[in-house]
Write a protein that holds these residues in place. Sequence first.
Motif, short mmCIF file in Angstrom:
data_model
loop_
_atom_site.label_atom_id
_atom_site.label_comp_id
_atom_site.label_asym_id
_atom_site.label_seq_id
_atom_site.Cartn_x
_atom_site.Cartn_y
_atom_site.Cartn_z
N SER A 4 0.88 -1.17 0.00
CA SER A 4 0.00 0.00 0.00
C SER A 4 0.91 1.22 0.00
O SER A 4 2.06 1.14 0.44
N LEU A 5 0.41 2.34 -0.50
CA LEU A 5 1.24 3.55 -0.50
C LEU A 5 1.72 3.87 0.91
O LEU A 5 2.74 4.50 1.10
N LEU A 6 0.94 3.41 1.91
CA LEU A 6 1.30 3.72 3.28
C LEU A 6 2.46 2.89 3.82
O LEU A 6 3.11 3.27 4.77
N ASN A 7 2.70 1.71 3.24
CA ASN A 7 3.73 0.86 3.84
C ASN A 7 4.95 0.63 2.94
O ASN A 7 5.78 -0.21 3.21
N VAL A 8 5.05 1.40 1.85
CA VAL A 8 6.14 1.20 0.89
C VAL A 8 7.51 1.35 1.58
O VAL A 8 8.35 0.46 1.50
N LYS A 9 7.67 2.45 2.29
CA LYS A 9 8.97 2.71 2.91
C LYS A 9 9.28 1.66 3.97
O LYS A 9 10.36 1.07 4.00
N ALA A 10 8.27 1.40 4.82
CA ALA A 10 8.50 0.50 5.94
C ALA A 10 8.76 -0.93 5.48
O ALA A 10 9.44 -1.68 6.17
N SER A 11 8.25 -1.31 4.31
CA SER A 11 8.45 -2.71 3.92
C SER A 11 9.73 -2.92 3.13
O SER A 11 9.99 -4.02 2.67
N HIS A 12 10.55 -1.87 3.01
CA HIS A 12 11.88 -1.98 2.38
C HIS A 12 11.84 -2.67 1.03
O HIS A 12 12.67 -3.52 0.74
N LEU A 13 10.85 -2.31 0.23
CA LEU A 13 10.78 -2.90 -1.10
C LEU A 13 11.88 -2.32 -1.97
O LEU A 13 12.30 -1.18 -1.79
N LYS A 14 12.35 -3.14 -2.92
CA LYS A 14 13.36 -2.64 -3.86
C LYS A 14 12.65 -2.00 -5.06
O LYS A 14 13.22 -1.25 -5.81
N GLU A 15 11.39 -2.38 -5.20
CA GLU A 15 10.67 -1.96 -6.39
C GLU A 15 9.19 -1.76 -6.05
O GLU A 15 8.64 -2.54 -5.28
N LEU A 16 8.61 -0.70 -6.58
CA LEU A 16 7.18 -0.48 -6.37
C LEU A 16 6.46 -0.64 -7.71
O LEU A 16 6.54 0.23 -8.58
N PRO A 17 5.78 -1.78 -7.91
CA PRO A 17 5.08 -1.97 -9.18
C PRO A 17 3.75 -1.21 -9.18
O PRO A 17 3.02 -1.24 -8.20
N ILE A 18 3.47 -0.52 -10.27
CA ILE A 18 2.25 0.30 -10.36
C ILE A 18 1.49 -0.02 -11.64
O ILE A 18 2.09 -0.26 -12.68
N ILE A 19 0.16 -0.02 -11.52
CA ILE A 19 -0.69 -0.13 -12.71
C ILE A 19 -1.44 1.19 -12.84
O ILE A 19 -2.02 1.67 -11.87
N ILE A 20 -1.39 1.78 -14.03
CA ILE A 20 -2.09 3.05 -14.25
C ILE A 20 -3.24 2.82 -15.21
O ILE A 20 -3.08 2.18 -16.24
N LYS A 21 -4.41 3.36 -14.88
CA LYS A 21 -5.50 3.40 -15.85
C LYS A 21 -5.91 4.88 -15.97
O LYS A 21 -6.05 5.56 -14.94
N ALA A 22 -6.09 5.35 -17.21
CA ALA A 22 -6.44 6.75 -17.39
C ALA A 22 -7.42 6.90 -18.53
O ALA A 22 -7.70 5.94 -19.25
N ASP A 23 -7.97 8.12 -18.68
CA ASP A 23 -9.02 8.32 -19.68
C ASP A 23 -8.47 8.58 -21.08
O ASP A 23 -9.07 8.20 -22.06
N VAL A 24 -7.32 9.23 -21.17
CA VAL A 24 -6.77 9.51 -22.51
C VAL A 24 -5.31 9.11 -22.59
O VAL A 24 -4.61 9.10 -21.58
N SER A 25 -4.85 8.78 -23.80
CA SER A 25 -3.50 8.23 -23.90
C SER A 25 -2.44 9.26 -23.55
O SER A 25 -1.38 8.92 -23.03
N GLY A 26 -2.72 10.54 -23.77
CA GLY A 26 -1.77 11.59 -23.38
C GLY A 26 -1.45 11.50 -21.90
O GLY A 26 -0.28 11.52 -21.49
N SER A 27 -2.49 11.35 -21.06
CA SER A 27 -2.27 11.28 -19.61
C SER A 27 -1.50 10.03 -19.23
O SER A 27 -0.65 10.06 -18.34
N VAL A 28 -1.80 8.92 -19.92
CA VAL A 28 -1.09 7.67 -19.60
C VAL A 28 0.41 7.88 -19.75
O VAL A 28 1.19 7.53 -18.87
N GLU A 29 0.80 8.49 -20.88
CA GLU A 29 2.23 8.69 -21.14
C GLU A 29 2.87 9.60 -20.10
O GLU A 29 3.93 9.31 -19.56
N VAL A 30 2.18 10.73 -19.81
CA VAL A 30 2.72 11.69 -18.84
C VAL A 30 2.89 11.02 -17.48
O VAL A 30 3.93 11.13 -16.83
N LEU A 31 1.85 10.27 -17.05
CA LEU A 31 1.90 9.65 -15.73
C LEU A 31 3.01 8.61 -15.65
O LEU A 31 3.74 8.54 -14.67
N LYS A 32 3.12 7.81 -16.71
CA LYS A 32 4.13 6.75 -16.73
C LYS A 32 5.52 7.39 -16.58
O LYS A 32 6.31 6.98 -15.73
#
Length: 514
Positions: free
Chosen positions: A300-328
Amino acid sequence: MCCVMPPASPEDLKARPPVVTVMGHVDHGKTSLLDAIRSADVASGEAGGITQHIGAYQVHINKGTITFLDTPGHEAFTAMRSRGAKVTDIVILVVSATDGVMPQTVEAIDHAKEARVPIIVAVNKIDLPGANPQKIRQDLAAKGLVPEEWGGKNVFVDLSAKKRINIDKLLESVLLQAEILELKANPDRPAVGTVVESKMDKKRGAVATVLIQKGSAKVGDSFVMGLSGGKIKALVGDSGARIELAGPSMAVEILGLTGQMPQAGDTFNVVENERMSREIIEKRNRIAREEALAHKHHVSLLNVKASHLKELPIIIKADVSGSVEVLKDSLEKLSTPEISVRVIHAGLGNASESDVLLATASNAIMLLFHVDIDARAKETADKNGIEVRPYQIIYDLTADVKASLEGLLEPETVDVTVGKVEIRQEFKIRHARIAGCQVMEGKAVRGAKIKLMRGGQPVGEGRLEVLKRFKDEAKEVEKGLECGVTLQGVEWQLGDSFEVLVQEKRVRRLTQNA
Ligand code: GDP
């Protein structure tokens, strides 16, 4: 646990057939390709080509044998993976040479890549006049699937499932890829496998199709699969015939199940005896109950730091492809030397069941920008403990992720108004004062906090204790409907109204110099 075996020595390992899943956009020809492949099977061809559907089957060609999972699509693939099962060795990605790369093509690529499974591209429908296999190569190269003939790693085979063109070439490519992967297993040990399908059969009772991955299973063996167990009464092969023994990469139906129906993705183990099978199931039942009580641990965004992850995998869903690119782009730029932010899938439209399964399988969080989540997907997300966060402003989204990497997010609970209700009548039942109401906006929710309003001013806070629709108790009553309520903690009058408030968990960003 059950079958503690010494590690297999190299000489015990024998080559095994590859296990293949077919993926691709709807209507690009997955089912047609599986049909065409089935008819290329020399064994069943001789027997008249009658194979029954058992969830997976083997195809024998002159150069070798291949096992195909018969549930095409990346959803089934990732659903299994989300339960911890890895069964697929090679993915065949079907892309129609006339339609080109479509959203589910991209999804399938992301799902297969995430599982680190090699992809062979079947460029289908080359028999059609508008077919343009070169364009498919260009478009897929842009997505990271570079054809071998261009110096890349991916084999592309141009074919027609309908006209049965180049099916043999595709199967040979699969066998070549399998050789590179050096797939091996020890057939001479108690079997281990994965359930790919289960069903209740009127005549035969509970039946599971299992893909054997190591060892061999034989009639009479005791076993466990998920929360089910027993003694193998019969094994049925993919041709529908009873068999005595099933070895690595074979799919078999297993009869003789007792206990709860197993699910696709459950592991299958042959164990020493029935007593052991019962003990393991008892233990698993206990663990399942405990897990159901304790919320499953998921990032969860709340436990990222505390769980000492090496990597935070994220899935993005957006309404337009422009936003997808910017967010990524902006999210991946937030990576620090300690933790990298990796967008494992970015797509358009509402979050779907398949997105949630990918998040479950990959321990990812889901960020939604100007889109929603489908109702069924929301249920699965809640059940699996997947964090799904909606955003309206790009800055808020990136700032939350940044703060989470630095451990600067805190949970906070806020009251959100979900409905407005007017009090129109008064009834007395025994000693209780019942307010006859109409829901003007949103909804009334039993047990919710309320803010009583008189002449536009708040006059007190209380709780909506009893909520009835006619004579029946209701959990919620929607806008436009009448209801009877009792309110606790406030003295209401006719003509008052109240706001219905429910608590929502949000995150709050702390400032860095705190
Ligand atoms: P799926 O949704 O990916 O399983 O796709 P299907 O296998 O159901 O195929 C969708 C449609 O495309 C069907 O009408 C098929 O007959 C057609 N189709 C599949 N492969 C080919 C092909 O190689 N050539 C042509 N012309 N049509 C095909």
